[in-house]
Scaffold this motif. Structure first.
Motif, PDB file in Angstrom:
ATOM      1  N   ALA A  30       0.814  -1.220   0.000  1.00 43.84           N
ATOM      2  CA  ALA A  30       0.000   0.000   0.000  1.00 43.84           C
ATOM      3  C   ALA A  30       0.844   1.265   0.000  1.00 43.84           C
ATOM      4  O   ALA A  30       0.486   2.254  -0.635  1.00 43.84           O
ATOM      5  CB  ALA A  30      -0.943   0.006   1.206  1.00 43.84           C
ATOM      6  N   TRP A  31       1.991   1.262   0.705  1.00 45.25           N
ATOM      7  CA  TRP A  31       2.734   2.517   0.855  1.00 45.25           C
ATOM      8  C   TRP A  31       4.149   2.519   0.287  1.00 45.25           C
ATOM      9  O   TRP A  31       4.673   3.579  -0.033  1.00 45.25           O
ATOM     10  CB  TRP A  31       2.777   2.952   2.325  1.00 45.25           C
ATOM     11  CG  TRP A  31       3.590   2.053   3.227  1.00 45.25           C
ATOM     12  CD1 TRP A  31       3.135   1.064   4.033  1.00 45.25           C
ATOM     13  CD2 TRP A  31       5.008   2.079   3.408  1.00 45.25           C
ATOM     14  NE1 TRP A  31       4.170   0.460   4.691  1.00 45.25           N
ATOM     15  CE2 TRP A  31       5.328   1.071   4.332  1.00 45.25           C
ATOM     16  CE3 TRP A  31       6.043   2.858   2.875  1.00 45.25           C
ATOM     17  CZ2 TRP A  31       6.633   0.807   4.736  1.00 45.25           C
ATOM     18  CZ3 TRP A  31       7.350   2.602   3.276  1.00 45.25           C
ATOM     19  CH2 TRP A  31       7.634   1.587   4.201  1.00 45.25           C
ATOM     20  N   LEU A  32       4.806   1.392   0.160  1.00 44.79           N
ATOM     21  CA  LEU A  32       6.215   1.389  -0.251  1.00 44.79           C
ATOM     22  C   LEU A  32       6.469   1.847  -1.687  1.00 44.79           C
ATOM     23  O   LEU A  32       7.397   2.608  -1.930  1.00 44.79           O
ATOM     24  CB  LEU A  32       6.825   0.005  -0.017  1.00 44.79           C
ATOM     25  CG  LEU A  32       8.318  -0.131  -0.309  1.00 44.79           C
ATOM     26  CD1 LEU A  32       9.145   0.803   0.572  1.00 44.79           C
ATOM     27  CD2 LEU A  32       8.761  -1.572  -0.122  1.00 44.79           C
ATOM     28  N   THR A  38       3.129   0.719  -8.699  1.00 46.06           N
ATOM     29  CA  THR A  38       2.377  -0.178  -7.831  1.00 46.06           C
ATOM     30  C   THR A  38       3.282  -1.364  -7.523  1.00 46.06           C
ATOM     31  O   THR A  38       4.262  -1.600  -8.233  1.00 46.06           O
ATOM     32  CB  THR A  38       1.081  -0.687  -8.497  1.00 46.06           C
ATOM     33  OG1 THR A  38       1.427  -1.365  -9.717  1.00 46.06           O
ATOM     34  CG2 THR A  38       0.128   0.464  -8.784  1.00 46.06           C
ATOM     35  N   GLY A  39       2.947  -2.092  -6.469  1.00 46.11           N
ATOM     36  CA  GLY A  39       3.782  -3.223  -6.099  1.00 46.11           C
ATOM     37  C   GLY A  39       2.973  -4.441  -5.726  1.00 46.11           C
ATOM     38  O   GLY A  39       1.814  -4.340  -5.324  1.00 46.11           O
ATOM     39  N   ARG A  40       3.617  -5.607  -5.858  1.00 52.53           N
ATOM     40  CA  ARG A  40       3.032  -6.854  -5.389  1.00 52.53           C
ATOM     41  C   ARG A  40       4.178  -7.799  -5.030  1.00 52.53           C
ATOM     42  O   ARG A  40       5.259  -7.754  -5.622  1.00 52.53           O
ATOM     43  CB  ARG A  40       2.098  -7.483  -6.418  1.00 52.53           C
ATOM     44  CG  ARG A  40       2.772  -8.047  -7.626  1.00 52.53           C
ATOM     45  CD  ARG A  40       1.788  -8.780  -8.566  1.00 52.53           C
ATOM     46  NE  ARG A  40       2.419  -9.103  -9.816  1.00 52.53           N
ATOM     47  CZ  ARG A  40       3.250 -10.117 -10.022  1.00 52.53           C
ATOM     48  NH1 ARG A  40       3.570 -10.911  -9.037  1.00 52.53           N
ATOM     49  NH2 ARG A  40       3.785 -10.322 -11.208  1.00 52.53           N
ATOM     50  N   PHE A  41       3.925  -8.628  -4.033  1.00 48.10           N
ATOM     51  CA  PHE A  41       4.921  -9.607  -3.604  1.00 48.10           C
ATOM     52  C   PHE A  41       4.631 -10.963  -4.221  1.00 48.10           C
ATOM     53  O   PHE A  41       3.490 -11.425  -4.200  1.00 48.10           O
ATOM     54  CB  PHE A  41       4.919  -9.750  -2.070  1.00 48.10           C
ATOM     55  CG  PHE A  41       5.522  -8.585  -1.358  1.00 48.10           C
ATOM     56  CD1 PHE A  41       6.899  -8.436  -1.275  1.00 48.10           C
ATOM     57  CD2 PHE A  41       4.722  -7.624  -0.765  1.00 48.10           C
ATOM     58  CE1 PHE A  41       7.459  -7.355  -0.618  1.00 48.10           C
ATOM     59  CE2 PHE A  41       5.266  -6.542  -0.106  1.00 48.10           C
ATOM     60  CZ  PHE A  41       6.641  -6.405  -0.031  1.00 48.10           C
ATOM     61  N   ALA A 140      11.691   9.754  -0.392  1.00 47.99           N
ATOM     62  CA  ALA A 140      10.778  10.763   0.175  1.00 47.99           C
ATOM     63  C   ALA A 140       9.329  10.402  -0.139  1.00 47.99           C
ATOM     64  O   ALA A 140       8.439  10.549   0.709  1.00 47.99           O
ATOM     65  CB  ALA A 140      11.123  12.151  -0.364  1.00 47.99           C
ATOM     66  N   SER A 141       9.070   9.911  -1.342  1.00 51.96           N
ATOM     67  CA  SER A 141       7.722   9.522  -1.739  1.00 51.96           C
ATOM     68  C   SER A 141       7.226   8.355  -0.879  1.00 51.96           C
ATOM     69  O   SER A 141       6.089   8.361  -0.391  1.00 51.96           O
ATOM     70  CB  SER A 141       7.699   9.145  -3.219  1.00 51.96           C
ATOM     71  OG  SER A 141       6.428   8.681  -3.596  1.00 51.96           O
ATOM     72  N   SER A 142       8.076   7.353  -0.677  1.00 52.81           N
ATOM     73  CA  SER A 142       7.679   6.217   0.154  1.00 52.81           C
ATOM     74  C   SER A 142       7.391   6.651   1.588  1.00 52.81           C
ATOM     75  O   SER A 142       6.410   6.197   2.196  1.00 52.81           O
ATOM     76  CB  SER A 142       8.765   5.135   0.138  1.00 52.81           C
ATOM     77  OG  SER A 142       8.835   4.526  -1.133  1.00 52.81           O
ATOM     78  N   LEU A 143       8.201   7.545   2.130  1.00 54.86           N
ATOM     79  CA  LEU A 143       7.964   8.036   3.491  1.00 54.86           C
ATOM     80  C   LEU A 143       6.658   8.830   3.569  1.00 54.86           C
ATOM     81  O   LEU A 143       5.896   8.696   4.535  1.00 54.86           O
ATOM     82  CB  LEU A 143       9.145   8.877   3.974  1.00 54.86           C
ATOM     83  CG  LEU A 143      10.399   8.072   4.316  1.00 54.86           C
ATOM     84  CD1 LEU A 143      11.609   9.004   4.467  1.00 54.86           C
ATOM     85  CD2 LEU A 143      10.197   7.244   5.576  1.00 54.86           C
ATOM     86  N   ALA A 144       6.376   9.634   2.558  1.00 56.48           N
ATOM     87  CA  ALA A 144       5.110  10.380   2.525  1.00 56.48           C
ATOM     88  C   ALA A 144       3.938   9.408   2.414  1.00 56.48           C
ATOM     89  O   ALA A 144       2.901   9.587   3.075  1.00 56.48           O
ATOM     90  CB  ALA A 144       5.099  11.370   1.362  1.00 56.48           C
TER      91      ALA A 144
END
Length: 154
Positions: A30-32, A38-41, A140-144
């Motif tokens: 959702a945030w990383l 977009t991401g998926r494991f 910075a984007s991931s932290l936001a």
């Protein structure tokens, strides 16, 4: 030449919630991923010696991926996990381009700070193919995204 990139942010959430978001695969997807991805494991095992495979896909098909024309594939191993405080990962990008070769060490530190949590990320031995400017923006984007996720997650 080895390089270290860092990012930090104070997040208005308790350290235990922030830490939990660092080791939960649903939270991470959702945030990383930085803005525009977009991401998926494919797999995820958060324990020292455990590993994960993360596929990050660019929303803009014209963005250059490291593994495929529109994606980055990350193979990572959990080196150290200190519950409530730190997550250390050895990260490698799947790529035929030698500019992305090597193992980058990602260290996430969580520290209580007043009514919130100071979150710091340090990336050591960043591959030469990753621009410092783009990587700083991605961190910075991931932290936001993490801050926004924790504001809406109850």
């Amino acid at each position: 030449m080895p390089r270290t990139d860092t990012g930090a942010r104070v997040i208005p959430a308790p350290p235990e919630r922030v830490y939990a978001a660092l080791v939960d695969p649903d939270a991470l997807t959702a945030w990383l991923p930085p803005d525009g991805m977009t991401g998926r494991f494919d797999r995820f095992d958060a324990r020292p010696g455990g590993s994960y495979r993360l596929i990050l896909t660019y929303a803009d098909a014209g963005s250059p991926g490291k593994a495929t024309p529109d994606s980055d594939v990350v193979e990572a191993r959990f080196v150290d996990i200190v519950p409530g405080a730190r997550v250390v990962q050895a990260v490698e990008f799947v790529s035929d381009d030698p500019a992305y070769a090597g193992t980058m060490t990602m260290t996430w530190e969580v520290t209580a700070l007043g009514t919130g949590t100071h979150v710091e990320i340090r990336a050591d031995d960043v591959p030469d193919g990753i621009s410092a400017e783009d990587h700083a923006a991605g961190l910075a984007s991931s932290l936001a995204n993490l801050a926004a996720y924790l504001e809406t997650d109850s």
